[in-house]
Design a protein around this motif. Structure first.
Motif, PDB file in Angstrom:
ATOM      1  N   ILE A 135       0.809  -1.221   0.000  1.00 44.15           N
ATOM      2  CA  ILE A 135       0.000   0.000   0.000  1.00 44.15           C
ATOM      3  C   ILE A 135       0.843   1.272   0.000  1.00 44.15           C
ATOM      4  CG2 ILE A 135      -0.240   0.157   2.509  1.00 44.15           C
ATOM      5  CD1 ILE A 135      -2.937   0.853  -0.231  1.00 44.15           C
ATOM      6  N   VAL A 138       0.680   3.971  -2.729  1.00 46.83           N
ATOM      7  CA  VAL A 138      -0.245   5.111  -2.713  1.00 46.83           C
ATOM      8  C   VAL A 138      -0.272   5.838  -1.368  1.00 46.83           C
ATOM      9  CG1 VAL A 138      -1.727   4.134  -4.494  1.00 46.83           C
ATOM     10  CG2 VAL A 138      -2.254   3.672  -2.111  1.00 46.83           C
ATOM     11  N   GLU A 139       0.208   5.214  -0.319  1.00 45.00           N
ATOM     12  CA  GLU A 139       0.231   5.838   1.010  1.00 45.00           C
ATOM     13  C   GLU A 139       1.671   5.874   1.505  1.00 45.00           C
ATOM     14  OE1 GLU A 139      -2.350   3.681   3.580  1.00 45.00           O
ATOM     15  OE2 GLU A 139      -4.153   4.088   2.383  1.00 45.00           O
ATOM     16  N   THR A 193      -1.815   7.810  -7.052  1.00 49.58           N
ATOM     17  CA  THR A 193      -3.076   7.966  -6.335  1.00 49.58           C
ATOM     18  C   THR A 193      -3.850   6.656  -6.343  1.00 49.58           C
ATOM     19  OG1 THR A 193      -4.359   8.622  -8.285  1.00 49.58           O
ATOM     20  CG2 THR A 193      -3.182  10.381  -7.100  1.00 49.58           C
ATOM     21  N   ALA A 194      -4.791   6.540  -5.422  1.00 49.96           N
ATOM     22  CA  ALA A 194      -5.638   5.344  -5.388  1.00 49.96           C
ATOM     23  C   ALA A 194      -6.420   5.208  -6.695  1.00 49.96           C
ATOM     24  CB  ALA A 194      -6.588   5.417  -4.195  1.00 49.96           C
ATOM     25  N   GLU A 195      -6.833   6.345  -7.254  1.00 50.60           N
ATOM     26  CA  GLU A 195      -7.567   6.307  -8.529  1.00 50.60           C
ATOM     27  C   GLU A 195      -6.680   5.784  -9.655  1.00 50.60           C
ATOM     28  OE1 GLU A 195      -9.535   8.676  -5.659  1.00 50.60           O
ATOM     29  OE2 GLU A 195      -7.478   8.907  -6.426  1.00 50.60           O
ATOM     30  N   ALA A 197      -4.064   3.784  -9.279  1.00 52.36           N
ATOM     31  CA  ALA A 197      -3.885   2.342  -9.048  1.00 52.36           C
ATOM     32  C   ALA A 197      -5.092   1.567  -9.566  1.00 52.36           C
ATOM     33  CB  ALA A 197      -3.659   2.064  -7.566  1.00 52.36           C
ATOM     34  N   GLY A 198      -6.274   2.147  -9.418  1.00 50.49           N
ATOM     35  CA  GLY A 198      -7.483   1.503  -9.913  1.00 50.49           C
ATOM     36  C   GLY A 198      -7.560   1.412 -11.421  1.00 50.49           C
ATOM     37  N   PRO A 220      -4.243  -4.302   1.009  1.00 55.45           N
ATOM     38  CA  PRO A 220      -4.947  -3.052   0.686  1.00 55.45           C
ATOM     39  C   PRO A 220      -4.648  -2.535  -0.725  1.00 55.45           C
ATOM     40  CG  PRO A 220      -3.979  -2.938   2.885  1.00 55.45           C
ATOM     41  CD  PRO A 220      -3.433  -4.167   2.237  1.00 55.45           C
ATOM     42  N   LEU A 221      -3.422  -2.737  -1.203  1.00 56.85           N
ATOM     43  CA  LEU A 221      -3.121  -2.325  -2.575  1.00 56.85           C
ATOM     44  C   LEU A 221      -3.816  -3.241  -3.571  1.00 56.85           C
ATOM     45  CD1 LEU A 221      -1.689  -0.581  -4.665  1.00 56.85           C
ATOM     46  CD2 LEU A 221       0.313  -2.089  -4.448  1.00 56.85           C
ATOM     47  N   LEU A 224      -7.290  -2.292  -4.340  1.00 55.93           N
ATOM     48  CA  LEU A 224      -7.509  -1.125  -5.189  1.00 55.93           C
ATOM     49  C   LEU A 224      -7.433  -1.464  -6.672  1.00 55.93           C
ATOM     50  CD1 LEU A 224      -5.310   1.585  -3.380  1.00 55.93           C
ATOM     51  CD2 LEU A 224      -7.807   1.380  -3.322  1.00 55.93           C
TER      52      LEU A 224
END
Length: 259
Positions: A135, A138-139, A193-195, A197-198, A220-221, A224
């Motif tokens: 994760i 993105v974090e 960003t999470a977006e 990664a999506g 968590p990654l 996403l």
């Protein structure tokens, strides 16, 4: 004790004017391997047995020395090491070899490069393996910038930060260009960003050691990424996880399952 695998001869190609070294061995479906910070194609993929594992599984194995590392050209401006730029080095290597698509296996910084490549060039990445990066894609950005200070310190003895000391000792051992590595760590700590990664659409395996504090957890990654799955590498910290047999078996199985 098993003997160290022999080095594989390297070739070079120009990536937007930067000389990038790589090797290309084996037959079958291609997999591009992208090493981690302060490592090389040989240290990350040959010596821990990855090339042997993947070629025995019927793969053509391609691995590059990232810019600033190994036999590739050394650059000293942090801006030259943005993850987007390093992902373009990987994409240009596929172009150079005439490959429309490949599976891509990255570790740590190489996993970050793999993620950027898959997100920006979805038509080129058939599947992705993000090793040693969970994760924190993105974090947070994984390795701290204080490693640059350790790389540039007058001597190893003056370094008190444990991570900095580890990477400085590793750079000393491999006789790396510490100035280039310092620029790299300062320029390549880029979040996704999470977006974004999506937007990674290919099958993606996220594999992290259960004792790895650098990467962040894999689940968590993987959650996403639409076709993401997580693999825990039991009882392994960041560096020892690289050559772990469970990691290798997980990757071979993943490659066998993906469409």
């Amino acid at each position: 004790m098993p003997s160290m695998p022999a080095p594989i001869p390297l070739q070079t190609f120009p990536s937007d004017g930067v000389s990038i070294a790589y090797f290309d061995v084996g037959d079958g479906e291609p997999i591009l391997c992208i090493h981690g910070f302060a490592s090389t194609a040989h240290i990350n993929w040959v010596y821990p047995g990855w090339v042997e594992t993947l070629t025995k599984a019927g793969r053509r194995v391609i691995a590059l020395d990232n810019r600033g590392h190994g036999a590739s050209e050394k650059l000293y401006e942090p801006a030259a090491y943005h993850t987007r730029i390093m992902a373009e080095d990987a994409r240009r290597l596929l172009d150079h070899l005439g490959l429309d698509r490949a599976d891509v296996l990255g570790y740590s910084m190489g996993a970050r490069i793999t993620a950027f490549l898959a997100q920006r060039h979805p038509d080129r990445v058939r599947s992705a393996v993000l090793g040693g990066l969970g994760i924190h894609l993105v974090e947070g950005v994984g390795l701290p910038e204080t490693i640059a200070d350790a790389l540039l310190a007058p001597s190893l003895e003056e370094i008190t930060d444990p991570q900095g000391r580890m990477f400085r000792a590793f750079a000393n051992q491999t006789r790396a260009d510490r100035n280039a590595l310092a620029a790299c760590i300062r320029g390549s700590r880029n979040e996704m960003t999470a977006e974004e990664a999506g937007e990674i659409q290919c099958p993606t395996l996220v594999a992290v050691g259960t004792k790895d504090k650098i990467a962040g957890p894999p689940a968590p990654l993987a959650a996403l990424i639409p076709r993401g799955e997580a693999l825990d590498i039991p009882d392994r910290d960041h560096m020892p996880a690289v050559g772990d047999k469970i990691f290798k078996a997980g990757v071979v199985g993943f490659l066998g399952r993906r469409p």
